[in-house]
Design a protein around this motif. Structure first.
Motif: not given
Length: 157
Positions: A138, A101, A75, A103, A136, A140, A152
């Motif tokens: 994430l 996703v 990402a 976040a 952030w 995923i 992650e």
């Protein structure tokens, strides 16, 4: 004129003042650090540790299955604020997957968000302006056919 040119010198009261000032600074810094630590991390990793411990072996099995699958997700920000995820496997880019996703801001200062990314080809999935600038974490989730994988990753947009 014995001692006329000399002051009182360093007395016990001076030493007491130095000690009180020193420990006052130490205590103030400790209080500040403890306050900031408790404001920025709530300390909750899982809601129920007993339930998490019962699921631990299942999580290990899922992690081994995902490792055998060989998928990778990367990402990052592209095109001025566009969150992209590049999904690939041992045979190359993975197209036609459903990529979702979740976040969350690592310090909890901004509300979390969940969204689905759109495939743009070549294993690339994008969500224009999905998140404001900042750091952030994430989570995923990618699903293609009967196979799925979870990742992650921390990103800075």
């Amino acid at each position: 004129m014995k001692g006329a040119s000399m002051g009182r010198g360093f007395t016990g009261w001076h030493m007491t003042g130095v000690m009180v000032a020193f420990f006052g600074v130490v205590i103030a810094v400790n209080m500040l650090m403890a306050t900031e630590a408790s404001r920025t991390f709530g300390g909750v990793v899982v809601e129920n540790s007993y339930v998490a411990s019962q699921r631990f072996n299942a999580w290990l099995g899922e992690a081994r299955a995902q490792a055998r699958l060989g998928w990778r997700a990367e990402a990052k920000e592209e095109n001025d604020g566009e969150l992209t995820v590049r999904l690939s496997g041992p045979a190359g880019p993975i197209d036609g997957a459903l990529v979702a996703v979740e976040a969350e801001h690592p310090l909890g200062r901004l509300p979390g968000r969940a969204f689905t990314l759109q495939g743009t080809g070549g294993g690339r999935y994008a969500a224009p302006h999905a998140l404001p600038p900042g750091r952030w974490r994430l989570r995923i989730e990618a699903r293609s056919g009967a196979r799925d994988a979870r990742f992650e990753q921390d990103v800075r947009l």
